[in-house]
Scaffold this motif. Structure first.
Motif, short mmCIF file in Angstrom:
data_model
loop_
_atom_site.label_atom_id
_atom_site.label_comp_id
_atom_site.label_asym_id
_atom_site.label_seq_id
_atom_site.Cartn_x
_atom_site.Cartn_y
_atom_site.Cartn_z
N ARG A 137 0.90 -0.76 0.05
CA ARG A 137 0.14 0.12 0.18
C ARG A 137 0.76 1.25 0.35
NH1 ARG A 137 -1.68 3.53 3.46
NH2 ARG A 137 -3.28 4.69 3.06
N VAL A 138 0.56 2.51 -1.00
CA VAL A 138 1.35 3.16 -1.42
C VAL A 138 0.87 4.63 -0.31
CG1 VAL A 138 2.59 5.15 -2.80
CG2 VAL A 138 2.31 2.74 -2.65
N THR A 139 0.06 4.89 -0.73
CA THR A 139 -1.21 6.31 -0.15
C THR A 139 -2.35 6.39 -0.23
OG1 THR A 139 -0.71 8.15 0.66
CG2 THR A 139 -0.92 7.37 -1.82
N ASP A 140 -3.40 7.01 0.84
CA ASP A 140 -4.32 7.43 0.11
C ASP A 140 -4.43 9.01 -0.73
OD1 ASP A 140 -5.65 5.69 1.26
OD2 ASP A 140 -5.76 6.53 2.93
N LEU A 141 -5.09 8.71 -1.46
CA LEU A 141 -5.16 10.84 -2.49
C LEU A 141 -6.41 10.27 -2.74
CD1 LEU A 141 -3.77 12.39 -4.67
CD2 LEU A 141 -5.11 11.12 -6.23
N ASP A 142 -6.58 12.26 -2.54
CA ASP A 142 -7.77 13.12 -1.20
C ASP A 142 -8.09 13.93 -2.91
OD1 ASP A 142 -10.22 14.51 -0.92
OD2 ASP A 142 -9.05 15.50 0.44
N TRP A 143 -6.95 14.17 -3.10
CA TRP A 143 -7.05 15.60 -4.55
C TRP A 143 -5.78 15.87 -5.13
CZ3 TRP A 143 -5.18 20.06 -3.20
CH2 TRP A 143 -5.04 20.74 -2.27
N LEU A 144 -5.79 16.36 -6.37
CA LEU A 144 -4.82 17.30 -6.76
C LEU A 144 -5.24 18.40 -7.88
CD1 LEU A 144 -4.21 16.72 -10.03
CD2 LEU A 144 -4.74 14.24 -9.29
N THR A 145 -4.02 19.14 -7.75
CA THR A 145 -4.70 20.62 -9.07
C THR A 145 -3.30 20.36 -9.96
OG1 THR A 145 -3.80 22.26 -6.97
CG2 THR A 145 -6.52 21.52 -6.94
N ILE A 146 -3.01 21.56 -11.06
CA ILE A 146 -1.97 21.48 -11.30
C ILE A 146 -2.41 23.44 -12.02
CG2 ILE A 146 -0.59 21.68 -13.70
CD1 ILE A 146 -1.61 19.09 -13.83
N ARG A 147 -1.44 24.50 -11.38
CA ARG A 147 -1.32 25.55 -11.64
C ARG A 147 -0.65 26.56 -11.86
NH1 ARG A 147 -5.73 26.23 -6.14
NH2 ARG A 147 -7.95 24.77 -6.43
N PRO A 148 -0.13 27.47 -11.97
CA PRO A 148 0.76 28.18 -12.94
C PRO A 148 1.58 28.96 -11.62
CG PRO A 148 -1.41 29.37 -13.38
CD PRO A 148 -1.56 27.67 -12.88
#
Length: 883
Positions: free
Chosen positions: A872-883
């Motif tokens: 098991r690596v991790t739990d992921l909630d969210w991601l974003t890509i911004r300037p």
């Protein structure tokens, strides 16, 4: 021209249709069907049948019909399977499988006066006729002419001398309109539309019969709203593609395309129910496309599963008659006109224990989905562009008890996104779960309503409306429990840009008993009350707590015990992450943290010393709403936008993200007046929405939209919109990336134009917005929850066709493996080049981790976040890509 976002139907087909041999019942027989087959063949893969009907004549419980790529113009009426051996009808996976409800119309001849005609029998009732030109919806002849989008309609406006059965209009063309259908959106507060028949015409005037229910709110006369149009008359044929069917002569008339009819195809609806399961049980339908037709189960159906349906143009009709008394669950009454066509439109899931999931339902004059009976499930669906005829036909109509309606995205509806009509349902509305739905752009052709609406005198005991988001709608409320209804429990809901209130319980001079709202969050675009209970003679047992909002929580002080209103945070600055973009989760230091009270059955997952106020518990993964199909995430993130007007007035309110603020031009509308918007950075979009609120006079009479990358060089307009409506959509011909856009008037009008809000939408998720992992359009090896996914070595989540413009990647992750773990962002395919790597190495509690990409990424890309490490690596909630 269809809305651009309908192009996702092809993407959904590619994503969800796949070979299903492994899913066939082990003991059953598998038959193959293909266009090149023969109904006298064995039905094997090398010797397939020609029609699906031939397969259905052969199958027995446990058998499977695998349908190969092609178009099938037939009606499917499957037999039943059994609980232990269901029958399966599924797309094979080698391309789209379309069940087409239309047949070609041929034999066109010149009919004089610029028209062509073909002799043809259209079997549906004439009110349900639908015609398609070159595989696009053709409009029935109409005055005044309107654009291709029926939710963005052009209306005529009657003179103030009109009465409830008479229209005066100096702009009315001089023609014999006798027998035409007059469609009314008129009255002092028209919460529904109506139709009638023209009985006599004179220059500039007509008389009609019908459409006079509930005056003055819903009838023509000297009222605030005097909108109408005419259809169903040969006199209305004046632009290419318009049609009129003479039912007595069995003749279809059309204005031909400018280059003539040769080389074009015309088809007309022949089958209302392309998949008719009204006498079927224990049948699975998977991966089929419907065109110009719909699907239904029946009152006795059970165990039916509809999965991965892609249905377009499912219902069409031109009149709104009173529901027959046999359909009513209450006494006949003229106000029941609002329930017109609810029971004879949409994809219909009737019966007990049936399921509709992972499906896209688009383009309906009436319902998107009708769920009726007991214990049915509607989940994970994308439902949009429905209900344009303006009765109470919603995105999802819920009748009955014990239903589960979850994780649906419902967008662009004439009235409500989710509704129940007590006239047909009756007053019992028990034990329904309506949760994790995203409902927006509702109330396009109505007033006095909301994205979520239930009425009237309903008993909602055991029903939970929770974890939903409502936004960007021109009604009055986000959630509306109307007229004497009681025992509804709302909690953990979110609303912004919904007008007057977040939620409204309307006693309306009657009882409103035991209604509740807890732990909900309300944001910008609400200017009267966050939660309100009003006008009740008895509000006993109502209870509102742990609410965050910009306006007060109020309740009529009536009943024994009196309503309880406490532990609420009323503040314009409650510590939301980004209220304008609907990110109403809490930031460190928010006064709502640990400030709530315990509510049995509601505050069940508490972190810290006490429950938080609002819909999101600080420190916990963020729950998300809506479906995970392509197209379910489209709203472009609102940034530091600015606007200037050609008349020099301050136009900042057009781009402040608040539906209740308004800019008004300085002079009556004239061609050439404009608004120019600077988005602050390049954005990718294919639709602009101009919201004029509920004003009745300031809507633009015509606009164009142009774009520029530098604010200096402007190309030709990319979109043109004609006519007036409260909210107008400018559809660009393709996905466009630009920093500047200009809206220019093309027509004159008697009043200055008004703009309440400008919004942008793209064909795919905006990676600058928070991309929540459980909404990924692709997932491999993950364990999806309602608020996060669990990733092991090699597991991944993917977002198809995400709009990217930035270099900083931020993820929110939970506890991670001790060492050697990472998340890799890969572009365009799961094993594509690595754009960034985020080392995890023993991450403890939930936290945000950021890295820079190797270089700035722009444009539309498939994004894949791939886990690497041991176990098991991790739990992921969210991601974003911004300037």
């Amino acid at each position: 021209m269809r809305l651009r976002h309908l192009s996702v139907l092809g993407a959904v087909t590619a994503l969800l249709t796949f070979p299903v041999q492994a899913q066939a019942a082990p003991s059953g027989h598998t038959y193959h069907v293909a266009p090149q087959g023969s109904d006298q063949a064995r039905g094997s893969q090398t010797s397939p049948l020609r029609t699906i009907g031939a397969c259905l004549e052969r199958v027995r419980p446990g058998d499977t019909c695998l349908i190969h790529h092609g178009t099938y113009r037939e009606q499917l009426t499957p037999p039943s399977g059994t609980d232990s051996a269901p029958l399966t009808i599924a797309a094979y996976g080698d391309g789209p499988v379309t069940v087409d409800g239309t047949d070609r119309v041929t034999g066109w001849k010149d009919a004089g006066d610029g028209l062509i005609a073909a002799d043809t029998d259209l079997p549906p009732d004439p009110d349900f006729n639908a015609v398609f030109l070159d595989n696009a919806r053709a409009a029935e002849g109409r005055w005044p002419n309107s654009g291709a989008d029926p939710l963005n309609a052009t209306w005529a406006e009657a003179d103030s001398t009109s009465t409830d059965q008479h229209i005066d209009d100096s702009d009315l063309p001089d023609a014999d309109w006798t027998g035409a259908t007059v469609h009314l959106w008129a009255g002092s507060n028209p919460w529904a539309q109506q139709t009638g028949k023209v009985t006599a015409t004179t220059p500039g005037a007509l008389d009609f019969k019908g459409g006079n229910y509930r005056c003055p709110p819903l009838c023509m006369g000297n009222q605030t709203y005097r909108n109408y149009y005419l259809v169903g008359s040969k006199a209305a044929l004046d632009q290419p593609g318009e049609w009129y069917y003479d039912k007595a002569a069995h003749r279809l008339f059309m204005v031909p395309p400018k280059d003539g009819i040769a080389g074009h195809t015309v088809s007309a609806k022949h089958r209302l129910w392309g998949v008719d399961l009204s006498r079927s049980s224990y049948v699975t339908v998977r991966g089929l496309d419907l065109w110009g037709t719909s699907l239904r189960t029946g009152k006795a159906s059970t165990g039916v599963v509809v999965d991965g349906l892609h249905a377009r143009y499912i219902s069409e009709f031109s009149t709104l008659p009173m529901p027959p008394d046999s359909d009513l669950a209450v006494d006949p009454f003229e106000g029941n006109i609002v329930a017109s066509r609810i029971l004879d439109s949409g994809v219909q899931i009737l019966g007990t224990g049936n399921t509709l999931k992972n499906s896209e339902i688009a383009q309906s004059a009436g319902d998107g989905v009708l769920v009726r009976g007991t214990g049915n499930t509607v989940t994970g669906n994308y439902i949009h562009d429905v209900g344009w005829m303006g009765s109470y036909t919603p995105g999802i109509e819920i009748n009955g008890n014990g239903h589960t309606v979850t994780h649906n995205t419902v967008r662009r509806t004439g009235r409500a996104a989710i509704d129940t009509a007590w006239q047909l349902n009756g007053t019992e509305f028990h034990d329904n779960r309506i949760a994790y739905n995203d409902i927006s752009e509702a109330m396009r052709t109505s007033r006095d309503g909301s994205p979520f609406y239930v009425c009237c005198s309903l008993n909602g005991s055991g029903t939970s409306i929770d974890h939903n988001t409502a936004h960007d709608a021109d009604g009055q409320n986000g959630y509306y429990v109307d007229n004497y209804s009681g025992h509804f429990r709302l909690h953990h809901n979110v609303a912004w840009n919904t007008g007057s209130r977040g939620v409204y319980f309307n006693g309306h001079t009657g009882p409103s008993i035991a209604n509740e709202d807890h732990n909900s969050s309300y944001g910008v675009g609400i200017n009267v009350a966050s939660t309100a209970l009003g006008g009740a003679t008895d509000a006993s047992g109502s209870y509102f707590s742990n609410i965050i909002g910009p306006k007060p929580v109020t309740a009529t002080k009536a009943g024994d015990p009196l309503p309880v209103v406490r532990s609420n945070l009323i503040s314009a600055t409650p510590g939301y992450t980004d209220a304008v973009n609907g990110e109403l989760w809490l930031t460190p230091g928010s006064p709502a943290i640990d400030a709530g009270e315990v509510v049995d059955g509601v505050t069940t997952d508490v972190l810290g010393a006490a429950p938080d106020q609002g819909a999101y518990e600080y420190g916990a993964p963020l729950w998300s709403t809506g479906c995970s199909l392509p197209g379910c995430q489209q709203r472009v993130r609102h940034g530091s936008w600015t606007a200037t007007s050609s008349d020099g007035t301050d136009a900042a309110t057009t781009v402040d993200g608040d539906i209740n603020t308004r800019w008004t031009g300085s002079a009556p509308q004239a061609a050439g007046q404009s608004l120019t918007v600077d988005l602050g950075e390049s954005k990718t979009f294919d639709r602009l929405t101009l919201d004029a609120g509920r004003d009745t006079s300031g809507q633009p009479y015509g606009i164009t939209v142009s774009v520029s990358r530098d604010g200096t060089h402007w190309g030709a307009p990319l979109a043109r919109v004609h006519g007036r409506s409260f909210t107008q959509d400018a559809i660009l011909p393709h996905q466009t990336t630009a920093r500047y856009l200009r809206i220019t008037l093309t027509a004159s009008g008697p009043s200055p134009w008004v703009v309440n809000d400008i919004r942008l939408y793209g064909d795919g998720p905006d990676a600058a917005s928070t991309l929540q992992a459980e909404q990924a359009t692709e997932a491999r090896g993950t364990d999806r929850g309602t608020a996060a996914v669990s990733l092991g070595d090699g597991d991944r989540v993917g977002f198809r066709a995400a709009n990217v413009n930035g270099r900083n990647l931020t993820v929110r992750v939970g506890p991670a493996c001790a060492r050697g773990c990472s998340l890799q962002l890969r572009l365009n395919k799961p094993d594509g080049r690595v754009a960034a790597t985020i080392p995890l190495n023993g991450t403890g509690a939930w936290q945000e981790r950021s890295v820079n990409l190797k270089h700035t990424v722009t444009g539309s890309h498939d994004l894949y976040l791939v886990a690497a490490g041991k176990g098991r690596v991790t739990d992921l909630d969210w991601l974003t890509i911004r300037p």
